[in-house]
Design an enzyme around this catalytic site. Structure first.
Site, PDB file in Angstrom:
ATOM      1  N   HIS A 179       0.816  -1.214   0.000  1.00 24.35           N
ATOM      2  CA  HIS A 179       0.000   0.000   0.000  1.00 24.35           C
ATOM      3  C   HIS A 179       0.850   1.265   0.000  1.00 24.35           C
ATOM      4  O   HIS A 179       0.318   2.378  -0.176  1.00 24.35           O
ATOM      5  CB  HIS A 179      -0.930   0.008   1.220  1.00 24.35           C
ATOM      6  N   ARG A 180       2.147   1.159   0.193  1.00 21.70           N
ATOM      7  CA  ARG A 180       3.021   2.319   0.043  1.00 21.70           C
ATOM      8  C   ARG A 180       3.206   2.680  -1.423  1.00 21.70           C
ATOM      9  O   ARG A 180       3.516   3.831  -1.757  1.00 21.70           O
ATOM     10  CB  ARG A 180       4.383   2.042   0.674  1.00 21.70           C
TER      11      ARG A 180
END
Length: 472
Positions: free
Chosen positions: A419-420
């Site tokens: 999700h980064r």
């Protein structure tokens, strides 16, 4: 002129620091040739055959099967040169230890076969002497150099005090700095159990409880691939990751698979559902560049590194644990080429022959949990990668099709992403497009290239003053 050379465990790649000796292919006294396989070792990722770096005679093996050897520690000592250190009958001699040497016993003189008589007929006295020798060797190890170096010279010759290299299987081992040692197998302390399921061994059976926490429970050290997988999963838990799921109709693409298998170009190639999904992923990924972007930590802070090709990983379940080899630039391969590459990677991984280079992190990994009879799962990221796609089994279910309800073959896909790097929208759109492509494989014709036509070439210009502009 003979010389002794010590072969130390080399760096087998990818920062591996140790290996376990699985099998010796040679014994003390054997004559080996250059590049002859002398041992098979297991790293944290794969089984590796070690070739001999020289031609000569095996003088000493510094580890036993099952020992864990650190990179740079002595593994084998060779005798090279004109004098190979053998008797006239071609048997490597075993020199009698000097009087008063630790663990030495005049009664255990070597027989003509090169083995001591005590080894052939063990007794209580010989066992007591071996135990005394081990205790003395352990006490002598306290005087080793702090940096782990021994008094031997750099070329592997014996030390100046006349100590001979240890021969595996011949009496008690002398102390040797840097010698590989088997990891101790100690009983694991169990937390209190209110239900009394894990009970400590009885006092009279303390020795039997070593390696077991209770009756019926066996304990073994975690090594090799299993240890590497455990470390990877712990590292994966530190990555912020999310998962999206999609169930799609794959009836048409499975019908297409049957036709492709019968095509002459696919002769001899095993095409599977995994092959089709892999090819669809490779075709779609360039349109979703976030999936080809890695999060990389650097001295200047985190960076997003993007490449132009798809390095596709395949999770393979083996007897030794889970490994993930990769097809480099998988998007450049055709469906048939990708099918062959996946088959080769899988067979190599299950044989324990994957190279450290093939096990490097890629961009995205496929894990086909459907072969185990489950509909879906939530896969965990392989550290260093951006996404992993779980593929569930194909099942027949009532499904809406062309305005009616019909029995169709459906499959559930699960995409876990970093999700980064990948936003929820980006991950969801990729999975949506993949499901649409598997539902209607004809959409593959729309992949690749650009929708904008190339600009028109400029029209030629003539200078009216030039002779070329004058018509005759």
């Amino acid at each position: 002129m003979s010389a002794q050379e010590v072969f130390r465990l080399p760096d087998l790649g990818e920062g591996l620091t140790e290996s376990e000796v699985v099998e010796w292919r040679v014994a003390v006294g054997d004559v080996v040739t250059l590049n002859q396989v002398i041992a098979e070792v297991e790293t944290a990722k794969a089984m590796v055959e070690l070739p001999s770096p020289v031609a000569g005679r095996i003088t000493a093996l510094h580890a036993e099967e099952g020992d864990v050897v650190q990179v740079g520690e002595p593994l084998v000592t060779f005798t090279t040169g004109d004098d190979d250190g053998t008797d006239d009958d071609g048997v490597a001699p075993v020199e009698q230890p000097a009087a008063g040497a630790t663990g030495a016993d005049p009664a255990s003189a070597a027989t003509p076969s090169g083995r001591s008589s005590d080894l052939a007929a063990p007794s209580a006295a010989s066992a007591e002497r071996a135990a005394t020798g081990r205790s003395s060797a352990g006490a002598a190890s306290d005087g080793a150099a702090p940096n782990g170096s021994s008094s031997s010279s750099a070329n592997g010759t014996s030390s100046s005090d006349g100590a001979q290299p240890n021969l595996v299987g011949y009496g008690a081992r002398p102390a040797r700095a840097g010698r590989a040692t088997r990891r101790p197998r100690r009983p694991v302390e169990m937390p209190p159990d209110p239900f009394g399921r894990h009970r400590a061994p009885a006092a009279g059976r303390a020795s039997e409880g070593a390696g077991r926490a209770g009756a019926g429970e066996m304990r073994e050290p975690v090594r090799g691939v299993r240890r590497h997988t455990a470390a990877a999963m712990v590292a994966s838990a530190t990555i912020p990751q999310a998962t999206v799921h999609l169930t799609c109709d794959v009836t048409d693409v499975l019908d297409l698979l049957d036709r492709l298998r019968a095509h002459p170009r696919a002769a001899g190639t095993r095409l599977t559902v995994l092959t089709l999904v892999a090819r669809a992923v490779c075709g779609l990924a360039p349109q979703h560049p976030a999936l080809l972007t890695r999060w990389v930590e650097s001295d200047d802070g985190p960076e997003l590194v993007r490449t132009g090709h798809v390095d596709l990983g395949i999770a393979v379940a083996t007897d030794r644990g889970l490994v993930v080899p990769h097809v480099v630039e998988a998007d450049t391969l055709s469906l048939v080429g990708l099918g062959r590459a996946l088959a080769d990677l899988t067979a190599t991984a299950r044989a324990g022959r994957s190279t450290p280079q093939s096990l490097r992190p890629g961009h995205l990994t496929l894990t086909n949990v459907g072969v185990f009879g489950v509909d879906a799962g939530t896969p965990l990221l392989n550290p260093g990668e951006t996404a992993i796609l779980g593929i569930g089994q194909t099942v027949r279910r009532p499904w809406e099709h062309d305005g009616d309800v019909a029995l169709r073959r459906v499959m559930t896909l699960s995409l876990t992403f970093d999700h980064r790097v990948v936003d929820g929208e980006q991950g969801a759109l990729f999975l949506r497009d993949l499901g649409a492509l598997l539902g209607d494989p004809g959409l593959a014709l729309l992949l690749g290239g650009t929708d904008d036509p190339p600009p028109a070439p400029p029209s030629p210009r003539f200078d009216v003053a030039s002779p070329a502009a004058v018509t005759r």
